[in-house]
Write an enzyme that holds these catalytic residues in place. Structure first.
Site, short mmCIF file in Angstrom:
data_model
loop_
_atom_site.label_atom_id
_atom_site.label_comp_id
_atom_site.label_asym_id
_atom_site.label_seq_id
_atom_site.Cartn_x
_atom_site.Cartn_y
_atom_site.Cartn_z
CD GLU A 58 -34.89 2.21 -17.20
OE1 GLU A 58 -33.74 1.73 -17.22
OE2 GLU A 58 -35.83 1.75 -17.86
CG ASP B 60 -2.05 -1.02 1.03
OD1 ASP B 60 -2.23 -1.47 -0.12
OD2 ASP B 60 -2.71 -1.38 2.03
CB CYS C 224 1.56 17.00 -42.24
SG CYS C 224 1.51 15.65 -41.06
CE LYS D 2 -33.09 1.26 -20.56
NZ LYS D 2 -33.01 0.30 -19.47
CB SER E 151 -22.59 2.03 -25.40
OG SER E 151 -22.16 2.25 -26.71
CG LEU E 152 -27.81 3.64 -23.64
CD1 LEU E 152 -28.25 4.15 -22.28
CD2 LEU E 152 -29.02 3.20 -24.45
CE LYS F 275 -25.10 6.17 -19.51
NZ LYS F 275 -23.78 6.30 -18.91
CB CYS G 122 -1.63 15.07 -43.39
SG CYS G 122 -0.19 14.35 -44.16
CB CYS H 276 4.89 13.31 -43.13
SG CYS H 276 3.40 13.95 -43.90
S1 IVH Z 1 -29.76 0.17 -20.94
C1 IVH Z 1 -28.60 -1.03 -25.24
N1 IVH Z 1 -30.34 1.32 -18.67
O1 IVH Z 1 -25.14 3.01 -19.58
C2 IVH Z 1 -29.08 -0.70 -23.86
N2 IVH Z 1 -28.05 1.30 -19.36
O2 IVH Z 1 -24.07 3.62 -22.58
C3 IVH Z 1 -28.01 -0.29 -22.94
N3 IVH Z 1 -26.51 2.34 -17.78
O3 IVH Z 1 -23.39 0.21 -20.73
C4 IVH Z 1 -28.26 -0.49 -21.53
N4 IVH Z 1 -28.02 2.89 -16.28
O4 IVH Z 1 -23.61 0.53 -18.21
C5 IVH Z 1 -29.36 1.00 -19.53
N5 IVH Z 1 -31.02 2.28 -16.69
C6 IVH Z 1 -30.04 1.96 -17.55
C7 IVH Z 1 -28.67 2.28 -17.29
C8 IVH Z 1 -27.70 1.94 -18.24
C9 IVH Z 1 -26.73 2.91 -16.58
C10 IVH Z 1 -25.18 2.23 -18.43
C11 IVH Z 1 -24.79 0.83 -18.86
C12 IVH Z 1 -24.54 0.91 -20.33
C13 IVH Z 1 -24.36 2.39 -20.55
C14 IVH Z 1 -24.88 2.76 -21.92
#
Ligand code: IVH
Length: 670
Positions: A115, A38, A401, A283, A83-84, A117, A425, A404
Site C-alpha cells: 500500500e 495574515d 566533554c 503488510k 508506527s511502522l 504510504k 563523557c 563538563c
Molecule cells: S498501517 C501498526 N498503512 O504510516 C500499523 N499506515 O509509521 C500502522 N501510513 O502512523 C498503520 N499509509 O500514519 C498503515 N497504508 C498504510 C499507511 C500507513 C500511511 C502512516 C500512518 C502510520 C505511519 C506508520
C-alpha cells in the site's frame, strides 16, 4: 541588519502573533482583522525563509503556530496506534523477513499487501451500530485527541454505514491528507501538505477545518468486534464496500524481488500522483499470521514501511559542534550553509560519531553531500575532495566533554571485541549539565512520564532559569514565577500544572524507563517491572545490591546488570528515585491475572519445533505465566526441546522440578 537585531524583530512578531492567537482561540475575541493577522504571519514566514537560524516553537510554520491540543478531550485508544519500522534498501527487507522466519522458527511463503504510504496524519474512527461516534488523532499512540467534529467535516468519512455486514463495533483507521494542488493555494500558511492537514484537523473550530479540502483513505482497523475477515486485502475490499476510499494502487506481491521491482517503478511514478507519498507499506496479508507475529514495543512485526530514497544536496561545513546526549554519547553535528533539500531548508547535518569523521575525513570548510529522507535526521554522506581548500586541517575530536570537561572514553564491547565508535563523557550523572538536561527531557517524554505540557524547549528554558535541576523539581515548580514569565499565561500555566499532576500516576515499567538507566529501554523496563512487581521491591533489591537476581529474567543479561550497577553506584541516582517514589503514585504493572498459567514459571532448553523462543515466551505471558532463564527453586516447569542442555536437565531433576516436553506444555495451554 545584525543577527541580534533580526532575532529581536522576529521575537517581537512571534510575541505579537501569540497574543492574537490567545485572543482568538482562548478568549474568542479577536482584536485584529483576518488580513492583519495574515500579514503578521507572512512577515514571520518571510523572516524564516530569509534567515534559516530563526526558529520558534510557537511559529505559525509549526502547524498553526498554536497548539490547542490541550483543549481537546483525550481518549485512550482501545488498540494502540503504533508506527511502522522503516526499510531503506533490500538488505533491510531481507532482515525484516528473516526476523519473521526466526520468530516462526520456519521459512514460509508470504503474501504481502502493498500500500502506498501517504504522508499525512493518521486518524481513528469508532463506529458503533453503524454510526460514527468518535474520531481521534493518533496522539502518543496510546491516547489520542477527540476531534470527531473536525473529522466529520471530511467528505470521505461516512457518518452512517448501513451495510448488513458492517461490524457492530469497530475502529477504522486511515490517513487524513491534503492534495498537492490544494496545498498550492495554502503555501503561504504551511510548510508542507502534512502540516496543513495536521493544522487544519486540530482547529478548535470545525468550520475552520471545513475550509481546507481534506481527504481520508482507510487502510486498517484498531478494535474490531468478532472479526471474521482473514486477509488484509479482503478487509480493504470490505472498506470500499462500506463506503470508504481506499488507495487505488494497493496490490498483492509475494517475494522481496517483486517488492523491489514495484518499489523502483512506484518511486519514479509517484510524482504523477495527486498526493505526497513517502514510501510503500508492506503488510503480511494473512491476518491470523499478523496476530501470531504481534508487536515489539513500537511497531508490528508483520509490517514495514519501505521508504523512497533520500533527497540530497551539496553544501559547505561552516562549523562542527559536539552534542552531548543523555547517556553521555558525543555526537558531532555539522552546521552547514542552509540548503533546500526536497522542500525543506536544512542547516544541520549529523556526522554520527568520531569514527565516521575519521573514515570520511570530514573537515571544516569542506563541500559535502547531505541527504535527507522523510522524518529522518539529515546526514553527511560524502566529501567532495576536489573542492577541498589547500591547507585544510583534519578535524580533531575533543578528548574532553564539551559540557563538563570530564574525560571521554570509547568503551570496549566484549561481544564484538571492538571499541565502540561512539565516544562518551565519563560523567554520566547530573553533574554534567548537558547530560542532566537530556535526562530530564527523557524523563518527560511520551513513552516515559508523558508530561506533554512540558516540552523539550520548556525544559531548556526552565533549566536556564534555574527552575529545574533534577526530575523531582518538576513536581515542585513555582507556578507563580512561571506565570510571570514571557510567553506564559493563566491557561498555559494551568495546562502545565494539569499535565504534571496527571503524570504523578504512573505504571512501574514507565517509571523504570523514565529514570533513564542505560540499556534499560521500554522492553527491558517492562521485564524488570514484571519481575519486581512494585517500586518498594525494586528499591529493596537495589539497597541489598541484589542485581544478580535480575539475571533470572529471560531477556536481561550482563550488559543490563552492569549498567544497573553503575547507575546505582552513583548515590545521587538512588536519592532521586527515593525522592520520586515519595512524590509519585507508582502503580504495579498490570499483569494479565486470569490466564491458565498464573503463578507458573517456565524455562526452555533445546530447540522447539515450529515456534521460536520469543513466540513461546509471549504465549506463556499472554496466559499469565512467566519465563525465567536459570534453573532454581522458583522454577516450576522445564520445557525440553531438541538437544537440551544436559546440565540444566540434571539441575532440574535435583531440585525436583517438573520436566515436560513441548507437547505437554502445549497441552497445559490446550
Ligand atoms: S498501517 C501498526 N498503512 O504510516 C500499523 N499506515 O509509521 C500502522 N501510513 O502512523 C498503520 N499509509 O500514519 C498503515 N497504508 C498504510 C499507511 C500507513 C500511511 C502512516 C500512518 C502510520 C505511519 C506508520
Amino acid at each position: 541588519m545584525k543577527e541580534a537585531e533580526i532575532r529581536k524583530q522576529y521575537k517581537k512578531k512571534i510575541d505579537e502573533i501569540n497574543q492574537h492567537n490567545k485572543l482568538y482561540f482562548e478568549k474568542s475575541s479577536p482584536k485584529i482583522s483576518d488580513s492583519q493577522y495574515d500579514k503578521i504571519k507572512k512577515d514571520i514566514f518571510d523572516l524564516e525563509k530569509k534567515y534559516s537560524y530563526l526558529k520558534s516553537a510557537s511559529s505559525p510554520s509549526n502547524s498553526l503556530g498554536y497548539t490547542p491540543s490541550k483543549n481537546f478531550v483525550k481518549s485512550k485508544h482501545r488498540v494502540k496506534m503504533l508506527s511502522l519500522s522503516n526499510a531503506f534498501d533490500v538488505e533491510d527487507l531481507e532482515n525484516f523477513e528473516k526476523k519473521i522466519f526466526n520468530y516462526l522458527n520456519k521459512k514460509i511463503d508470504i503474501d504481502y499487501s502493498v500500500e502506498p504510504k501517504i504522508d499525512g496524519i493518521s486518524a481513528s474512527l469508532t463506529y458503533k451500530n453503524g454510526l460514527l461516534v468518535m474520531g481521534t488523532s493518533r496522539g502518543d499512540g496510546t491516547t489520542g485527541e477527540v476531534i470527531t467534529e473536525n473529522l466529520k467535516t471530511i467528505n470521505d468519512i461516512p457518518h452512517k454505514i448501513t451495510n448488513k455486514d458492517f461490524p457492530k463495533d469497530i475502529d477504522i483507521r486511515g490517513e487524513v491528507f491534503i492534495e498537492k494542488d490544494d496545498f498550492k493555494k495554502l503555501k503561504n500558511d504551511f510548510a508542507n501538505p502534512r502540516n496543513a492537514a495536521s493544522g487544519s484537523l486540530r482547529q478548535k473550530n470545525p468550520l475552520e477545518t471545513k475550509k481546507i479540502p481534506l481527504n481520508f483513505v482507510a487502510y486498517t482497523y484498531g478494535y474490531f468486534e468478532s472479526n471474521k475477515i482473514k486477509k488484509q486485502s479482503d478487509f480493504l475490499i470490505s472498506l470500499k464496500k462500506w463506503g470508504f476510499k481506499i488507495n487505488e494502487h494497493n496490490k498483492i506481491l509475494k517475494t522481496i524481488k517483486d517488492l523491489e521491482i514495484f518499489h523502483k517503478k512506484f518511486e519514479n511514478d509517484r510524482f504523477d500522483l495527486k498526493y505526497d507519498v513517502d514510501g510503500l507499506v508492506y503488510k503480511i496479508n494473512n491476518l491470523d499470521l499478523q496476530n501470531r507475529l504481534g508487536f515489539t514495543a513500537n511497531s508490528p512485526r508483520w509490517a514495514i514501511a519501505h521508504k523512497f530514497s533520500a533527497d540530497s544536496a551539496y553544501s559547505i561545513i561552516k562549523d562542527i559542534n559536539i552534542q552531548v546526549g543523555r547517556t553521555g554519547a558525543l555526537t558531532p553535528v555539522a552546521r552547514i550553509k542552509p540548503v533546500n533539500i526536497g522542500g525543506v531548508v536544512v542547516s544541520n547535518a549529523t556526522l554520527h560519531n568520531e569514527d565516521e569523521i575519521i573514515r570520511k575525513d570530514i573537515r571544516l570548510g569542506d563541500t559535502v553531500k547531505v541527504e535527507r529522507a522523510g522524518d529522518v535526521i539529515p546526514h553527511v554522506v560524502l566529501v567532495d575532495l576536489k573542492k577541498r581548500e589547500k591547507g585544510s586541517k583534519k578535524f580533531i575530536f575533543p578528548n574532553n566533554c564539551p559540557s563538563c570537561g570530564s574525560e571521554t572514553i570509547k568503551e570496549f564491547n566484549k561481544t564484538t571485541k571492538k571499541y565502540d565508535a561512539v565516544r562518551r563523557c565519563t560523567n554520566e550523572g547530573y553533574d554534567c549539565e548537558k547530560i542532566a538536561i537530556e535526562k530530564i527531557k527523557h524523563f518527560i517524554s511520551k513513552d516515559a512520564m508523558n508530561i506533554d505540557g512540558l516540552g523539550k524547549k520548556v525544559v531548556e528554558n526552565f533549566w536556564d532559569l534555574n527552575l529545574i535541576r533534577f526530575p523531582q523539581d518538576i513536581y515542585n515548580l513555582d507556578y507563580n514565577k512561571i506565570s510571570n514569565l514571557e510567553g506564559w499565561g493563566d491557561l498555559s500555566v494551568s495546562n502545565l500544572k494539569y499535565s504534571i499532576d496527571q503524570s504523578k500516576k504512573v505504571s512501574l515499567d514507565k517509571f523504570l524507563y523514565a529514570i533513564g538507566i542505560r540499556h534499560i529501554g521500554i522492553e527491558n523496563a517492562k521485564l524488570l517491572a514484571e519481575h519486581v512487581k512494585s517500586i518498594k521491591n525494586f528499591i529493596n533489591l537495589v539497597n541489598k545490591d541484589k542485581f544478580n537476581e535480575f539475571l533470572d529474567i529471560d531477556g536481561i543479561g550482563e550488559t543490563q546488570i552492569n549498567s544497573l550497577k553503575t547507575f546505582f553506584e552513583n548515590k545521587l541516582n538512588y536519592k532521586i528515585i527515593e525522592k520520586l517514589s515519595s512524590i509519585l503514585n507508582i502503580s504495579d504493572l498490570k499483569l494479565n491475572k486470569d490466564g491458565k498459567l498464573l503463578n507458573n514459571t517456565f524455562m526452555f532448553t533445546g530447540k522447539l519445533s515450529n515456534i521460536s523462543r520469543a513466540e513461546a515466551k509471549s504465549l506463556i505471558e499472554e496466559n499469565s505465566g512467566s519465563v525465567v532463564s536459570s534453573v532454581n527453586k522458583k522454577l516450576k516447569y522445564l520445557i525440553i526441546g531438541e538437544k537440551p542442555t544436559n546440565r540444566k536437565v540434571q539441575q532440574a531433576k535435583e531440585l525436583g522440578i517438573k520436566i515436560i516436553s513441548q507437547k505437554e506444555w502445549l497441552n497445559l495451554l490446550n
